[in-house]
Design an enzyme around this catalytic site. Structure first.
Site, PDB file in Angstrom:
ATOM      1  N   LYS A  63       0.796  -1.232   0.000  1.00 53.05           N
ATOM      2  CA  LYS A  63       0.000   0.000   0.000  1.00 53.05           C
ATOM      3  C   LYS A  63       0.830   1.286   0.000  1.00 53.05           C
ATOM      4  CE  LYS A  63      -2.202  -1.664   3.646  1.00 53.05           C
ATOM      5  NZ  LYS A  63      -3.143  -1.890   4.763  1.00 53.05           N
ATOM      6  N   ASP A  86      -5.963  -5.399  10.656  1.00 59.60           N
ATOM      7  CA  ASP A  86      -7.334  -4.865  10.649  1.00 59.60           C
ATOM      8  C   ASP A  86      -8.396  -5.950  10.434  1.00 59.60           C
ATOM      9  OD1 ASP A  86      -6.455  -5.233   8.066  1.00 59.60           O
ATOM     10  OD2 ASP A  86      -6.974  -3.230   7.359  1.00 59.60           O
TER      11      ASP A  86
HETATM   12  P1  ADP Z   1      -6.984   2.188   5.410  1.00 58.43           P
HETATM   13  O1  ADP Z   1      -7.326   1.112   4.460  1.00 58.43           O
HETATM   14  O2  ADP Z   1      -5.886   3.057   4.917  1.00 58.43           O
HETATM   15  O3  ADP Z   1      -6.818   1.714   6.816  1.00 58.43           O
HETATM   16  P2  ADP Z   1      -9.698   3.116   5.239  1.00 58.43           P
HETATM   17  O4  ADP Z   1     -10.278   1.822   5.594  1.00 58.43           O
HETATM   18  O5  ADP Z   1     -10.275   4.328   5.873  1.00 58.43           O
HETATM   19  O6  ADP Z   1      -8.163   3.234   5.494  1.00 58.43           O
HETATM   20  O7  ADP Z   1      -9.827   3.258   3.676  1.00 58.43           O
HETATM   21  C1  ADP Z   1      -9.369   4.389   3.039  1.00 58.43           C
HETATM   22  C2  ADP Z   1      -9.518   4.146   1.576  1.00 58.43           C
HETATM   23  O8  ADP Z   1     -10.908   4.048   1.250  1.00 58.43           O
HETATM   24  C3  ADP Z   1      -8.982   5.263   0.733  1.00 58.43           C
HETATM   25  O9  ADP Z   1      -7.634   5.013   0.394  1.00 58.43           O
HETATM   26  C4  ADP Z   1      -9.876   5.240  -0.480  1.00 58.43           C
HETATM   27  O10 ADP Z   1      -9.318   4.424  -1.459  1.00 58.43           O
HETATM   28  C5  ADP Z   1     -11.155   4.606  -0.007  1.00 58.43           C
HETATM   29  N1  ADP Z   1     -12.174   5.642   0.122  1.00 58.43           N
HETATM   30  C6  ADP Z   1     -12.311   6.570   1.078  1.00 58.43           C
HETATM   31  N2  ADP Z   1     -13.358   7.372   0.843  1.00 58.43           N
HETATM   32  C7  ADP Z   1     -13.909   6.949  -0.314  1.00 58.43           C
HETATM   33  C8  ADP Z   1     -15.017   7.369  -1.110  1.00 58.43           C
HETATM   34  N3  ADP Z   1     -15.767   8.404  -0.772  1.00 58.43           N
HETATM   35  N4  ADP Z   1     -15.260   6.683  -2.226  1.00 58.43           N
HETATM   36  C9  ADP Z   1     -14.509   5.642  -2.581  1.00 58.43           C
HETATM   37  N5  ADP Z   1     -13.455   5.205  -1.883  1.00 58.43           N
HETATM   38  C10 ADP Z   1     -13.159   5.847  -0.765  1.00 58.43           C
HETATM   39 MG    MG Z   2      -7.835   0.549   8.103  1.00 62.06          MG
END
Ligand code: ADP
Ligand code: MG
Length: 463
Positions: free
Chosen positions: A165, A200
């Site tokens: 990532k 996670d």
């Molecule tokens: P991580 O995977 O980094 O722990 P999250 O679970 O919060 O964090 O996911 C974040 C990811 O979700 C972002 O990188 C993006 O690709 C996706 N994301 C966030 N908001 C949106 C949205 N409104 N529409 C589509 N994808 C989204």
């Molecule tokens: Mg996460």
């Protein structure tokens, strides 16, 4: 031919190569099940690492006390505290803070990254207020959600196999990430013990189980993608440790690294992979997850600009910038329901500096988003079917009416509505009516944060 005809030809060819008819999805699911068996049989037996998590007991609801969690998974990290009140009071109180990670720390040194994290954690702990009751004379305890492939050596230690990532810090690979965090906490004079290291998916599984005892698996669709599920110990030939009382073990699949000849890969996916930080790896993730969907769209648009002059005689320079078009932008365009597609127009202008687009152009962009999101969503459903097959829950079991729950989390699942609904309807279609009613897909809101705190509690040094 006109630019429209040429652009449409590129779109149609791409759409055809992205095709995921049900028969193909079944092949993908079967391949997933086969790889799961292989990964459980021996270390290195499959692209699917099927990592043993050392979590052999999921939360019961009896957990009590003040616990912290730290969630490092992608672009942000979060710190969280919960006061657990046992069966009656459950989560009596909770608070969290989110901090974004400065990009330079994602490819810098291990020490710099962990110092930054420990600093934010120390600040958060210093603000602990009313309603939280640290046990007198005891260290505060932390569940660490670290969502990268880790080879666990116990519930509270594990070495980093590789970054994914967009992270790339050589120092950390092969190191115990709890050791790295502990040293950084000591540098901050923060007196706290990491009692559970999870990712996670494991956290989401634990958090989900706390609320619903039918939870058997968890899937993350966020920046990356991964899944975990509860396996019977006797179905894990590579496990040579003690047999847990529960007879069960949570397996971290690391399914982002799944690959199969049945996956519909296009020239754009090949190029994205070759130019990525981790070529040849995380192929499933590169088709499905939030880090990549927008980037695939950008690559197809670039070809349309270059070969069909979709945006005029010259290629808009911004369109050549990798990862400039992010999945949230794509999702906003995909959901645009205005008659003149004004959201599409403004995203093209604001993000890619392409102004004055016609309605016809905007429609092509929306269709392209649909192709990319649909493929990702349907492949995710196939992956879930693979897990259900492995557990024998893909068929109607005589007399069994107990519902099985798949806990879902991640920004992509949470915010990209079209993606989510396509994934859910595809899973129903794959399962068929009789089975589909026994399988529930449920958003486990902040499961991973609470889940890690719950696992910190159930693995406390004071038990
Ligand atoms: P991580 O995977 O980094 O722990 P999250 O679970 O919060 O964090 O996911 C974040 C990811 O979700 C972002 O990188 C993006 O690709 C996706 N994301 C966030 N908001 C949106 C949205 N409104 N529409 C589509 N994808 C989204
Ligand atoms: Mg996460």
């Amino acid at each position: 031919s006109s630019k429209w005809a040429r652009a449409m030809a590129i779109l149609r060819e791409f759409e055809e190569k992205c095709g995921t008819p049900i028969a193909k999805l079944r092949q993908v699911a079967d391949a997933m099940t086969v790889e799961m068996h292989a990964g459980l049989a021996s270390e290195g037996g499959s692209k699917l690492k099927m990592l043993i998590s050392y979590v052999d007991n999921l939360p019961t609801g009896d957990e009590k006390g003040l616990f912290y969690a730290l969630d490092l998974g992608g672009t942000n990290f979060r710190v969280l505290r919960v006061q657990l009140g046992g069966k009656d009071k459950r989560v009596a109180k909770q608070e969290f803070e989110e901090v974004s990670i400065p990009p330079h720390l994602m490819t810098g040194s291990s020490e710099a990254l962990f110092d930054f994290i420990a600093q934010a954690l120390a600040k958060f702990v210093a603000k602990e207020g009313e309603g939280y009751h640290p046990a007198p004379g005891r260290q505060r305890e932390l569940g660490f959600t670290f969502s990268f492939p880790v080879r666990q050596t116990s519930i509270s230690s594990g070495t980093l196999i590789k970054w994914t990532k967009g992270f790339n810090i050589e120092d950390t690979v092969g190191e115990d990430v709890v050791g790295e965090l502990t040293k950084a906490m000591e540098r901050q004079k923060l007196d706290m013990r990491v009692t559970a290291l999870v990712n996670d998916t494991i956290g989401t599984l634990a958090g989900g189980r706390y609320h619903h005892n039918g939870v058997i698996a968890a899937v993350i669709l966020g920046t990356g993608t991964n899944a975990a599920y509860v396996e019977r110990v006797h179905a894990i030939p590579k496990w040579h440790g003690l047999l847990p009382m529960s007879g069960e073990m949570v397996i971290n699949m690391e399914w982002g690294n799944f690959r199969s000849s049945h996956l519909p890969l296009t020239e754009f996916d090949q190029a994205l992979d070759t130019e990525s930080l981790n070529p040849g790896e995380q192929i499933f993730e590169k088709l499905i997850s939030g880090m990549y969907l927008g980037e695939i769209v950008r690559r197809v648009l670039l070809k349309m600009a270059d070969e069909a002059a979709l945006f005029g005689d010259t290629v808009p320079p911004k369109l050549k910038v990798p990862f400039i078009l992010r999945t949230p932008h794509m999702s906003a365009m995909h959901h645009d329901s205005s008659p003149d597609l004004k959201v599409v127009g403004s995203k093209l202008k604001d993000v890619l500096e392409i102004s004055n687009t016609s309605l016809k152009t905007r429609k092509i962009v929306v269709e392209l988003c649909d192709v990319v999101a649909t493929r990702g969503a349907r492949l995710s459903a196939a992956g879930i079917l693979g897990i259900l097959k492995k557990l024998g829950k893909d068929t109607v079991q005589d007399g069994v009416k107990q519902q099985s729950v798949v806990a879902m989390d991640g920004g992509l699942y949470e915010h990209y509505t079209r993606f989510r609904t396509t994934m859910e309807s595809t899973l129903k279609e794959l399962l068929g009516e009789g089975v589909a009613e026994n399988i529930v897909v449920e958003h486990s809101n902040d499961g991973s944060g609470i889940g890690a705190a719950l696992l910190a509690a159930s693995h406390s040094q004071y038990l």
